[in-house]
Design a protein around this motif. Structure first.
Motif, PDB file in Angstrom:
ATOM      1  N   ASP A 149      46.446  69.293 -31.289  1.00 48.22           N
ATOM      2  CA  ASP A 149      45.704  69.889 -30.182  1.00 48.22           C
ATOM      3  C   ASP A 149      46.595  70.047 -28.961  1.00 48.22           C
ATOM      4  N   ARG A 150      47.413  69.025 -28.761  1.00 50.26           N
ATOM      5  CA  ARG A 150      48.192  68.981 -27.540  1.00 50.26           C
ATOM      6  C   ARG A 150      49.630  68.621 -27.930  1.00 50.26           C
ATOM      7  N   VAL A 151      50.584  69.103 -27.191  1.00 53.54           N
ATOM      8  CA  VAL A 151      51.977  68.861 -27.548  1.00 53.54           C
ATOM      9  C   VAL A 151      52.732  68.294 -26.354  1.00 53.54           C
ATOM     10  N   GLU A 208      57.831  68.894 -21.179  1.00 50.26           N
ATOM     11  CA  GLU A 208      56.638  69.723 -21.071  1.00 50.26           C
ATOM     12  C   GLU A 208      55.513  69.094 -21.864  1.00 50.26           C
ATOM     13  N   GLU A 209      54.306  69.311 -21.352  1.00 49.51           N
ATOM     14  CA  GLU A 209      53.148  68.770 -22.023  1.00 49.51           C
ATOM     15  C   GLU A 209      52.088  69.840 -21.933  1.00 49.51           C
ATOM     16  N   THR A 210      51.544  70.226 -23.072  1.00 46.86           N
ATOM     17  CA  THR A 210      50.688  71.410 -23.014  1.00 46.86           C
ATOM     18  C   THR A 210      49.724  71.483 -24.193  1.00 46.86           C
ATOM     19  N   PRO A 211      48.592  72.151 -24.015  1.00 48.25           N
ATOM     20  CA  PRO A 211      47.756  72.441 -25.173  1.00 48.25           C
ATOM     21  C   PRO A 211      48.535  73.325 -26.126  1.00 48.25           C
ATOM     22  N   VAL A 212      48.273  73.190 -27.395  1.00 47.11           N
ATOM     23  CA  VAL A 212      49.159  73.802 -28.381  1.00 47.11           C
ATOM     24  C   VAL A 212      49.244  75.324 -28.242  1.00 47.11           C
ATOM     25  N   ALA A 213      48.171  75.954 -27.858  1.00 43.00           N
ATOM     26  CA  ALA A 213      48.202  77.411 -27.779  1.00 43.00           C
ATOM     27  C   ALA A 213      49.186  77.891 -26.717  1.00 43.00           C
ATOM     28  N   ASN A 214      49.164  77.241 -25.563  1.00 46.23           N
ATOM     29  CA  ASN A 214      50.077  77.632 -24.492  1.00 46.23           C
ATOM     30  C   ASN A 214      51.528  77.508 -24.899  1.00 46.23           C
ATOM     31  N   LEU A 215      51.774  76.523 -25.741  1.00 42.24           N
ATOM     32  CA  LEU A 215      53.147  76.271 -26.141  1.00 42.24           C
ATOM     33  C   LEU A 215      53.763  77.531 -26.719  1.00 42.24           C
ATOM     34  N   PHE A 216      53.032  78.206 -27.569  1.00 43.31           N
ATOM     35  CA  PHE A 216      53.616  79.348 -28.261  1.00 43.31           C
ATOM     36  C   PHE A 216      53.526  80.637 -27.439  1.00 43.31           C
ATOM     37  N   ASP A 217      52.507  80.668 -26.560  1.00 44.71           N
ATOM     38  CA  ASP A 217      52.346  81.912 -25.826  1.00 44.71           C
ATOM     39  C   ASP A 217      52.996  81.879 -24.461  1.00 44.71           C
ATOM     40  N   SER A 218      52.890  80.746 -23.800  1.00 45.47           N
ATOM     41  CA  SER A 218      53.476  80.713 -22.469  1.00 45.47           C
ATOM     42  C   SER A 218      54.173  79.382 -22.191  1.00 45.47           C
ATOM     43  N   PRO A 219      55.265  79.177 -22.837  1.00 40.03           N
ATOM     44  CA  PRO A 219      55.996  77.935 -22.582  1.00 40.03           C
ATOM     45  C   PRO A 219      56.500  77.931 -21.140  1.00 40.03           C
ATOM     46  N   GLU A 279      51.946  70.354 -12.832  1.00 40.04           N
ATOM     47  CA  GLU A 279      50.945  71.147 -13.522  1.00 40.04           C
ATOM     48  C   GLU A 279      51.243  72.632 -13.331  1.00 40.04           C
ATOM     49  N   VAL A 280      51.280  73.405 -14.393  1.00 42.61           N
ATOM     50  CA  VAL A 280      51.501  74.838 -14.265  1.00 42.61           C
ATOM     51  C   VAL A 280      50.275  75.633 -14.699  1.00 42.61           C
ATOM     52  N   ALA A 281      49.489  75.057 -15.535  1.00 45.45           N
ATOM     53  CA  ALA A 281      48.236  75.687 -15.933  1.00 45.45           C
ATOM     54  C   ALA A 281      47.311  74.558 -16.324  1.00 45.45           C
ATOM     55  N   GLU A 282      46.119  74.853 -16.730  1.00 41.63           N
ATOM     56  CA  GLU A 282      45.218  73.763 -17.043  1.00 41.63           C
ATOM     57  C   GLU A 282      45.730  72.986 -18.246  1.00 41.63           C
ATOM     58  N   GLY A 283      45.912  71.690 -18.043  1.00 43.69           N
ATOM     59  CA  GLY A 283      46.385  70.835 -19.132  1.00 43.69           C
ATOM     60  C   GLY A 283      47.850  71.057 -19.457  1.00 43.69           C
ATOM     61  N   GLN A 284      48.534  71.922 -18.764  1.00 40.78           N
ATOM     62  CA  GLN A 284      49.945  72.176 -19.059  1.00 40.78           C
ATOM     63  C   GLN A 284      50.805  71.727 -17.896  1.00 40.78           C
ATOM     64  N   ARG A 285      51.758  70.865 -18.190  1.00 40.08           N
ATOM     65  CA  ARG A 285      52.655  70.387 -17.161  1.00 40.08           C
ATOM     66  C   ARG A 285      54.072  70.552 -17.649  1.00 40.08           C
ATOM     67  N   ALA A 286      54.972  70.875 -16.738  1.00 36.45           N
ATOM     68  CA  ALA A 286      56.360  71.043 -17.152  1.00 36.45           C
ATOM     69  C   ALA A 286      57.279  70.454 -16.093  1.00 36.45           C
ATOM     70  N   ALA A 287      58.440  69.993 -16.538  1.00 40.42           N
ATOM     71  CA  ALA A 287      59.401  69.407 -15.609  1.00 40.42           C
ATOM     72  C   ALA A 287      60.548  70.369 -15.402  1.00 40.42           C
ATOM     73  N   CYS A 288      60.291  71.394 -14.590  1.00 42.84           N
ATOM     74  CA  CYS A 288      61.335  72.378 -14.337  1.00 42.84           C
ATOM     75  C   CYS A 288      61.165  72.866 -12.913  1.00 42.84           C
ATOM     76  N   HIS A 289      62.300  73.132 -12.247  1.00 45.42           N
ATOM     77  CA  HIS A 289      62.231  73.618 -10.878  1.00 45.42           C
ATOM     78  C   HIS A 289      61.789  75.075 -10.815  1.00 45.42           C
TER      79      HIS A 289
END
Ligand SMILES: Nc1ncnc2c1ncn2[C@@H]1O[C@H](COP(=O)(O)OP(=O)(O)OP(=O)(O)O)[C@@H](O)[C@H]1O
Ligand SMILES: Nc1ncnc2c1ncn2[C@@H]1O[C@H](COP(=O)(O)OP(=O)(O)OP(=O)(O)O)[C@@H](O)[C@H]1O
Ligand SMILES: [Mg+2]
Ligand SMILES: [Mg+2]
Lengths: 280, 675, 319, 473
Positions: free
Chosen positions: B224-226, B236-247, B310-320
């Protein structure tokens, strides 16, 4: 080489071993400087003296200084050990590599031969070979070498067989490399680590065996001193010079401690996988 | 959703004689009841250590610090062995990668499965333990559990062992299961079975599942979540769908783009340059910046460690620069042009006719006919043990076939011996699966590459010239010439292996799973290199691979093998799009999907594992696992015949019976004819 | 299983045959023969000739060997010219002593070795472990026979607690006979004990680092059960091998310990027979050694199966 | 229940009394009797023969045998047993050590059960040396007497395990009165050291064949009794004079002068050591005081050697065998040090017993050999006529001299003692002047018993006699 020494020096056991071994090797090399008397110098009138200022560890039946003889005896033990192992390692490794690489008929007959040798208790095999060749330094070294060769044969064979499973051997074959090239250019260098470890352990075994044979009276010729022969001699004089039974034994132990510790340390470095097989 | 298992700011280091090495640096995660969390990252990124540390399973050489380790409300920081023992196997349990080593070889399966109950409720009667063990085996779909409980691990096949391990993890009804690469050691068909089993079980039992993997396909298939890890951190931490569509992280994105897909043939893969850092503290700032396509050497990436935002709902990333990353569509960084197709000549460089090979009772090859033409790449796929490597060895003249003929160019290997055989062999070269064991570790790279030429008695100057040429060709700097293999990475070693294989300009080069030991990012480098080489040389290539994506990417034609036979062979796109042998279908359907949207329940998942090659079924060897098999299949060995249309052959009696083949999707899964 | 054993026995038989031929040839290469011994210090040529003939030493070697071989396969190992007694009887008269000494030594070595090794492994990297490892290294480097000598110096000569050597049978000395066994058995067991301790430690640590141990801990298994139920059996294999080999070596006669302690074992019999060129006795003894060596190896292999079901299957699979 | 435990290093393989190896010494006079036995004045005393008489011309000896003697198996002893024994000894295939000496018996007559006549070609004054060692065994008994040990001696065999222990038990029917001891155990101990330790710890009661050094600690210890007995054995250096430079008498003389006999005697046997220049001890018929004149003088040795016309330094090999006797090698080592001082490099070849014998006796493959010979203390005839060192023909040193041969024959076949003395004086002179065999020191039999043992006596050959031994409880 220097790297190996550095490694040994930083290894807890290795350092102690290196110290023991360096000490005994220097004793052997500088024997004429270190020994207060000649090894065969008979001091008429000073026979069987106990510990004294002139003779720290006393004298033997013929009035020879026990300390000096112990010092000189290190030469016999160390060279006999090294020579025997060199011989045994060369013979055994060759047999093992050939057996392991060729396999089949050559393998089983060579291994049966090596089995046959290992089936003899080593000291008895040594005694039998010395009976054939006669006692003496070289003969004893040869006897020990023969007794040791199966160890190397088996090890080299096992390595050859496990290396042969690795793909680089297949790669070499596919380039058209001959068996000889594969054995000597590829397998042998890769076997070197474990073989060196085995050889270093074997030096200890060889020295022990030399002293055992000498203890049984099958070692070097008198008057050349050797520790085993001194130990067996000492037993007759326990009442006069009890320390005589201690000194050569202690020297022998120092050498063996040195060799074993260095060998263990080398094993940690050169052959880490075999660590758990420490028993064989 | 309540947090079941929560870890905050976990840091793990190891003491060693070289000093301290930080391996995990500030990892936090939570898992809620019934949630499936995927943990993805390259080898060495700290996935296993993170989980082991969170479960109190690391040895005394580890230094573990954390702000919080909470398991179902219980604070486990600094818990003693005894306290952990009360929780482990009871509330949380684990499934490891290697099913052989995670089972005690000298203990009966049943005992091992019921052991969590035995240690947590010592009063349980033996009979109950036995019954539980049987029930668990039944639940993980192992037939005949009553017999199996009293067997030892070695009596189980790899897939069964992994099932048993899963049964063991579940026997005391824990709430959380941590699975560390549970299928990496398994074949695709078995992997598919295990993945769906785990999915089913966790749904049934409402388990929280933490799945560690390096395979993005598996993630797409089942979580469900990656959480993506890089160098001991979560990037990065994200729901699985976002991973493939909008990393949102460049690394995540690079991972996606370096992956060849089964579904379609794409252009060049996007290899991530460089290598992962050796420890979490080896690189300042953002650990990924040296390899990052977005960093463009910007100051901040080098100096400041980005926090997870947080970059989107449930999606967080460690990038500037997440905005920049998100703004670029996936695939845009990929050079889309694929190397132009080569002209395949009709020249047959390698010809196998009716080759059989048996090792004692084991029939590794059972009649293989195969041609490789100059300039083409033939992909070979099949499950472990089906004879791919044996085929390669026979083709190279390393082992003599029991029956049949091998011809290299115009030379028949049969009857050649000694020098002549060795000379003939040089026209076929091989690149091996394991880049480490295929190089002599005591030789420098220079002498490794030079060896074939030395053996062929080339002149010194020629050797030196050619060595430089080869190094350049495989993209290795001259500084490596005097290095030893141990000083190189897996991908670099594999390049050395390739350079060596090409040294004598052989007519045929066989790649035996050259990338399966490598991480995806490195795999992409090698696959790209192959693309380049194919353009520059005109040898015939055979490429053996497990990974159907890679195979589809590199091959002109593919051959599918099953139990020592080729069951289907033909143009790569044709075979992938219109497989005609049920086994090919099974392979393709078992491969993890490329995107979560492609998940489907009706995929054809074949049961069981291939039979023992010492005991091959009569008739069609696949019939024992084939749902559409008939009496005929048991009696007649189907020939490899051309299909009614296309450039494509298959060895199935029903290869042209499309109706029958259609049953594979929804039809009965059990074999129609019992084995 | 039976087939496997049968094959091993055949192999052993082959080795025995090779050994007997080699030994036979070897002993004939040894200068001097049993006649030299029997003819005494002032032999006349006629006596030498008569004795040579009497013991069949004038026959060609193949015939001599053939005779011995034919006898041997019928269980008759010949009669020793030196002592005039059947070789079998001579060997049997020493076998009991050898087994007693080797048995006692191996028991001591395994008890001490396993206990000490386990403690070291459990207390890995503590001072206990360090001390044990150091003592082990030292003990491994002290020659057994020197231990024997030091024991005698201390316990017999200085303290007078134990007899210095020899053996009074149980029939004569009752349990007092054990006193004769103590020192030689301990001296003989010292290096084996150290070696086994080392090996037990290493293989326990090795096993403890394996995945299934982590898995077991992940199941909630605690240290004690982990050690006894999971690790012990798997760690036993290498230990068992070495124990077996060591026992085999000890059964092959511990010549040095036997001579230090005047223990009437087979090693000494063989050395004496070599000294007196008593070919048939040497042949017989070596036959025994090879059989023991092979038997122990076979037993070790078979007992692997008991510890490791995988090997059991591999071995059994050859049926 | 008194059993004396006798320890020895040599393995006792069989109970064959004609083998006469050092290992047999304790059993010979124990299991067996001979016809006669020397007393300590070397006067033959009756044993199985009660009386005897030489024929007029000295070529026949009639012995009257003792009545009522039985073998251990109960059979009565008769003259036929003597005849059988002689026959057995003479058969070379039986390997009897006395065979060559016994060959002087040309025939045996048994006029009745209790009388036996030995015939010789020439008078045989030394016959009692032979009779002393010609033990009467039941050679015809069923079973091999070398295994069953059936004789007429004071003890009978109980058990025999070669190489470990041999047990003897009291012969209650012994003709000379049953012995006091219940039994004797002869234990094989692999080396001298182990023997001494066992003695000290009370595991054995008696040891013979000790070096002086071994004996000393026991002399200081009240719980042991020590002593010496003649053994008839003497150490020598045999010089192989067949080839250069040892065919040069001056070289041999130089070697003789370089031997420190006193030191050897002192180191090996302490105050019991008695140096020898001649093969015989002072008590011997053949002893000539004037010729007992060897010296240790390195300077003179050097001068002699330098005048010998050989190139110095000389390299010579010396054969020795620690396995035969440790003293062999000790002597070699002492000589090595001394010879080095006069320009002779001695290489010691220490070989095993069999090789030693082969090289010493059969192949004569040595330059010098450290050696010991027996029978030095008894009648000179057996010594000079039969030992490999001194026999006029085929001796190991390789000398052959008509006058010497004549003197030896003369001395051995004349009944008259003065005539014998005169003849042997010539032999001595030859031996002294030619330096082929250099006698060094007689070998006392040094023994230790625990204090509770009494009454052990020794034959002229130094063999223990246990007939009257006792062991206090
Ligand atoms: N016991 C240990 N001692 C020292 N270093 C360790 C230990 N265990 C792991 N490491 C190091 O920690 C780092 C992370 O290892 P970890 O096993 O977590 O990687 P991973 O992500 O699980 O990789 P893989 O995909 O290969 O399993 C690696 O560099 C590894 O070498
Ligand atoms: N040298 C050999 N001796 C005996 N059996 C062998 C040998 N080599 C291969 N086999 C057997 O032949 C069969 C085919 O093996 P092969 O290595 O060709 O399979 P593979 O398709 O390459 O498998 P993988 O994908 O695991 O590499 C297997 O059952 C294997 O066990
Ligand atoms: Mg991992
Ligand atoms: Mg393969």
């Amino acid at each position: 080489m220097t790297e190996t020494f550095a490694y040994l020096w930083h290894h807890r056991g290795g350092r102690i071993g290196l110290i023991c071994l360096t000490f005994m090797v220097s004793v052997a090399v500088f024997a004429p400087v270190l020994a207060p008397y000649g090894p065969n110098e008979q001091l008429s009138g000073s026979e069987l003296m106990g510990m004294s200022a002139e003779h720290w560890f006393g004298t033997d039946l013929l009035g020879r200084d026990i300390l000096s003889r112990t010092i000189y005896a290190s030469r016999v033990s160390l060279t006999a050990g090294a020579l025997a192992v060199l011989l045994g390692a060369v013979i055994g490794t060759f047999i093992g590599l050939v057996a392991g690489t060729l396999g089949g008929w050559a393998d089983s007959s060579l291994m049966r031969l090596s089995d046959s040798i290992s089936a003899f208790p080593a000291i008895l095999l040594g005694a039998a070979i010395v009976a054939i060749l006669g006692p003496g330094f070289l003969q004893v070294a040869v006897a020990i070498a023969i007794a040791q060769s199966p160890l190397f044969a088996r090890l080299a064979r096992a390595i050859a067989m496990s290396e042969a499973r690795l793909e680089y051997i297949e790669a070499a074959e596919s380039m058209g490399a001959s068996k000889a090239r594969i054995i000597f250019r590829h397998i042998l260098p890769n076997a070197a680590g474990p073989l060196v470890v085995q050889a270093s352990l074997s030096v200890g075994i060889a020295i022990l065996m030399e002293s055992g044979l000498s203890f049984l009276g099958l070692g070097v010729q008198p008057p050349t001193p050797s520790w085993g022969q001194m130990l067996s001699d000492s037993l007759r004089f326990l009442d006069f010079v009890p320390v005589y039974a201690v000194v050569p034994g202690a020297a022998l132990t120092i050498v063996l401690v040195g060799i074993n510790l260095v060998a263990d340390a080398l094993r940690d470095k050169l052959d880490p996988q075999s660590k758990q097989k420490a028993g064989s | 959703m309540t947090a079941f298992f929560q870890v905050e700011n976990l840091r793990v280091g190891f003491r060693s004689f070289r000093g301290r090495k930080q391996v995990v640096d500030g990892v936090s995660f939570t898992v809620a009841a019934g949630e499936k969390l995927g943990v993805v990252g390259e080898s060495g990124s700290g996935k296993s250590v993170t989980m082991l540390a969170s479960m109190g399973l690391l040895g005394s050489s580890a230094i573990i610090k954390a702000d919080k380790i909470e398991l179902r409300g219980r604070d486990m920081r600094g818990a003693s062995g005894r306290q952990w023992a009360q929780v482990l196997g009871n509330e949380i349990s684990m499934v490891f990668q290697n099913p052989m080593t995670s089972l005690n070889p000298s203990m009966r399966i049943g005992e091992q499965i019921s052991e969590p109950i035995e240690v947590h409720s010592p009063a349980t009667p033996r009979a109950d333990l036995q019954a539980t063990a049987e029930r668990m085996l039944n639940e993980v779909s192992i037939p005949n559990p009553a017999l199996r409980v009293s067997q030892y691990p070695h009596e189980f096949s790899g897939g069964m062992r992994q099932r048993a391990v899963i049964g063991m993890a579940l026997s005391n009804a824990p709430a959380i299961v941590v699975a560390d690469e549970p299928t990496t050691a398994l074949d695709v068909t078995v992997q598919a079975q295990i993945v769906s089993l785990m999915g089913d079980l966790s749904t049934q039992r409402d388990l929280a599942l933490i799945l560690i993997t390096h395979d993005l396909g598996l993630v797409a298939e089942s979580v469900d979540r990656v959480m993506i890890m890089y160098a001991g951190r979560v990037v990065e931490e994200t729901p699985v769908a976002n991973l493939f569509d909008s990393p949102a992280h460049p690394y995540t994105r690079a991972l996606l783009e370096s992956r060849p897909a089964t579904g379609a043939r794409r252009g060049r893969l996007n290899a991530i340059p460089g290598f992962p850092p050796t420890s979490a503290d080896a690189v300042s700032g953002c650990p990924f910046h040296p390899r990052c396509a977005f960093s463009k050497d910007r100051e901040i990436c080098r100096t400041t460690r980005p926090a997870l935002t947080e970059v989107a709902e449930g999606q967080r990333a460690a990038c500037h620069f997440t905005d920049e990353v998100l703004a670029t569509p996936v695939g845009a960084t990929v050079q889309s042009e694929k190397t132009e197709k080569r002209a395949i000549s009709q020249d047959v460089v390698l010809n196998l006719e009716g080759v059989r090979k048996s090792f004692g009772a084991v029939n590794a090859l059972n009649g293989v006919d195969l041609q490789i033409h100059r300039g083409e790449t033939l992909g070979i796929a099949g499950e472990s043990g089906c004879g791919k490597s044996t085929l390669a060895r026979v083709a190279m003249g390393l082992v003599a076939p029991t029956e049949g003929r091998v011809r290299i160019m115009d030379t028949d290997l049969a009857g050649l011996e000694g020098r002549a055989l060795r000379a003939a062999r040089r026209n076929v070269q091989m690149v091996f699966q394991d880049p480490t064991s295929s190089l002599d570790r005591r030789m420098t790279i220079r002498s490794i590459i030079a060896e074939p030429m030395v053996i062929a008695k080339w002149k010194k100057a020629d050797i030196a010239r050619r060595t430089d040429e080869l190094m350049a060709q495989v993209g290795l700097g001259a500084q490596f010439l005097d290095a030893y293999p141990s000083e190189m990475s897996g991908g670099q070693r594999q390049r050395v292996g390739i350079a060596r294989a090409l040294a004598l300009e052989p007519d045929v080069v066989i790649f035996d799973e050259p990338t399966s030991a490598l991480d995806v990012s490195i795999q992409a480098q090698i696959v790209n290199l192959l693309d380049d080489l194919r353009a520059k040389t005109n040898a015939g290539y055979a490429f053996i691979a497990h990974d159907l994506g890679v195979l589809r990417h590199v091959s002109d034609r593919v051959a599918i093998m099953y139990l020592g036979r080729i069951v289907e062979i033909g143009d790569v796109d044709e075979v992938f799009e219109d497989p005609r042998h049920p086994y090919t279908r099974a392979l393709l359907d078992s491969a993890p999907v490329d995107h979560p949207d492609l998940r489907r329940d009706d995929a054809f998942k074949v049961e069981g594992a291939p039979p023992d090659p010492a005991n091959i079924p009569s008739g069609c060897a696949f019939r024992t696992r084939c749902p559409i098999a008939t009496e005929k299949c048991a009696q007649t060995v189907p020939a490899l015949v051309a299909l009614s249309q296309g450039n494509h052959r298959a060895a199935c009696h029903y290869a042209d019976d499309t109706e029958r083949l259609a049953q594979l999707t929804d039809g009965p899964k059990a074999p129609a004819v019992p084995g | 299983m039976l087939r496997y054993i049968f094959r091993r026995v055949l192999q052993a038989a082959l080795v025995v045959f090779i050994v007997s031929v080699v030994v036979f040839l070897m002993l004939h290469m040894v200068p001097g023969s049993v006649v030299t011994v029997l003819a005494g210090t002032d032999p006349s040529p006629e006596m030498v000739e008569a004795l040579t003939k009497r013991f069949g030493l004038d026959q060609p070697l193949p015939i001599q060997y053939g005779r011995w071989f034919l006898g041997a396969i019928q269980g008759d190992l010949g009669t020793s010219p030196i002592s005039g007694r059947p070789v079998t009887e001579l060997i049997l008269s020493r076998l009991g002593f050898t087994i007693m000494l080797a048995g006692a030594a191996i028991v001591i070595a395994s008890v001490i070795g396993i206990a000490v090794g386990t403690v070291a492994a459990i207390r890995q990297n503590t001072w206990v472990d360090t001390t044990i490892t150091a003592v082990n290294s030292l003990v491994l480097s002290v020659p057994n026979f020197w231990f024997g000598i030091l024991f005698i110096l201390f316990f017999s000569v200085s303290l007078g607690w134990l007899p210095s050597g020899g053996f009074r049978g149980f029939d004569r000395a009752g349990f007092g006979a054990l006193a004769y066994l103590v020192m030689p058995a301990i001296a003989l067991s010292m290096d084996s004990a150290a070696m086994i301790a080392r090996l037990v430690r290493a293989s326990l640590l090795d096993e403890l680092s394996r995945d299934y141990v982590t898995v077991a801990r992940a199941k909630g298994v605690r240290a004690r059960r982990l050690l006894l139920r999971h690790v012990a059996r798997n760690a036993a294999m290498p230990v068992l091998t070495v124990l077996g080999l060591r026992f085999g070596q000890m059964l092959g006669g511990a010549v040095l310990i036997e001579s230090v302690f005047n223990w009437p074992g087979l090693g000494r019999l063989t050395v004496e027979a070599i000294e007196t060129r008593d070919v048939v006795v040497v042949q017989g003894a070596l036959l025994y050694f090879v059989v023991i060596y092979m038997a122990i190896n076979l037993l070790v292999d078979i007992s692997y199966g008991w510890f490791n079901p995988r090997v059991r299957a591999a071995v059994g699979g050859r049926v | 229940a008194e059993t004396l435990i006798f320890g020895q290093t040599a393995t006792l393989p069989t109970l064959d009394p004609y083998n006469l190896s050092p290992a047999h010494e304790p059993i010979n006079n124990t299991l067996y009797d001979a016809l006669t036995r020397y007393d300590d004045q070397l006067v033959p005393q009756p044993r199985l023969a009660e009386s005897w008489e030489f024929s007029e011309d000295g070529t026949a000896l009639t012995l009257n045998l003792r009545e009522g003697v039985t073998f251990h198996n109960g059979r009565a002893f008769t003259s036929q047993d003597v005849a059988n024994t002689v026959e057995h000894v003479l058969d070379p295939a039986n390997g009897a050590l006395i065979q060559s000496f016994a060959k002087r018996i040309t025939s045996v007559e048994t006029p009745d059960d209790m009388t036996v006549v030995l015939n010789f070609e020439a008078p045989f004054p030394g016959v009692f040396d032979l009779l002393e060692l010609m033990y009467i065994a039941d050679v015809e008994a069923s079973g091999d007497f070398s295994q069953t040990g059936i004789g007429t001696g004071p003890f009978a065999l109980a058990s025999h395990a070669s190489g470990t222990a041999t047990n003897l038990q009291r012969n209650a029917d012994y003709w000379d009165g049953a012995p006091t001891l219940d039994g004797i155990e002869i234990m094989t101990v692999p080396n001298q050291q182990a023997t001494l330790l066992a003695l000290r710890s009370g595991d054995i009661d008696m040891v013979t064949e000790l070096g002086y050094i071994d004996l000393v600690p026991f002399t200081r210890d009240g719980s042991f009794v020590t002593g010496d007995a003649p053994s008839g054995v003497a150490h020598d250096i045999t010089i192989n004079s067949r080839s250069a430079p040892l065919d040069n008498v001056a070289v041999r003389e130089a070697i003789d002068l370089a031997i420190d006999r006193d030191r050897i005697a002192r180191l090996l046997f302490g105050e019991f050591g008695q140096t020898l220049c001649l093969p015989f001890t002072e008590e011997s018929l053949a002893y000539v005081a004037a010729q007992d004149d060897c010296r240790y003088d390195l300077d003179e040795a050097k001068t002699v050697l330098e005048g010998a016309g050989v190139e110095l330094p000389l390299s010579l090999r010396m054969l020795t065998s620690t396995e035969v006797r440790t003293e062999y090698t000790t002597i070699a080592e002492i000589m090595q040090a001394d010879l080095a001082k006069i320009g002779i490099n001695l290489e010691i070849e220490n070989v095993d017993a069999v090789t030693y014998r082969r090289r010493y006796v059969q192949e004569q493959d040595f330059d010098l050999a450290s050696h010991a010979y027996g029978r030095a203390g008894k009648d000179p005839s057996s010594l000079l006529e039969t030992t490999v060192v001194f026999k006029p023909e085929g001796n190991v040193s390789g000398f052959s001299d008509a006058s010497y041969a004549e003197a030896v024959t003369q001395g051995g076949s004349t009944p008259d003692n003065d005539a014998r003395r005169a003849a042997y004086a010539g032999a001595s002179e030859f031996l002294r002047d030619s330096h082929h065999v250099l006698s060094l020191v007689s070998r006392p039999r040094l023994w230790v018993t625990s204090e509770d043992i009494e009454g052990v006596s020794f034959s002229a050959d130094g063999f223990a006699i246990f007939q009257n031994a006792t062991k206090a409880d």
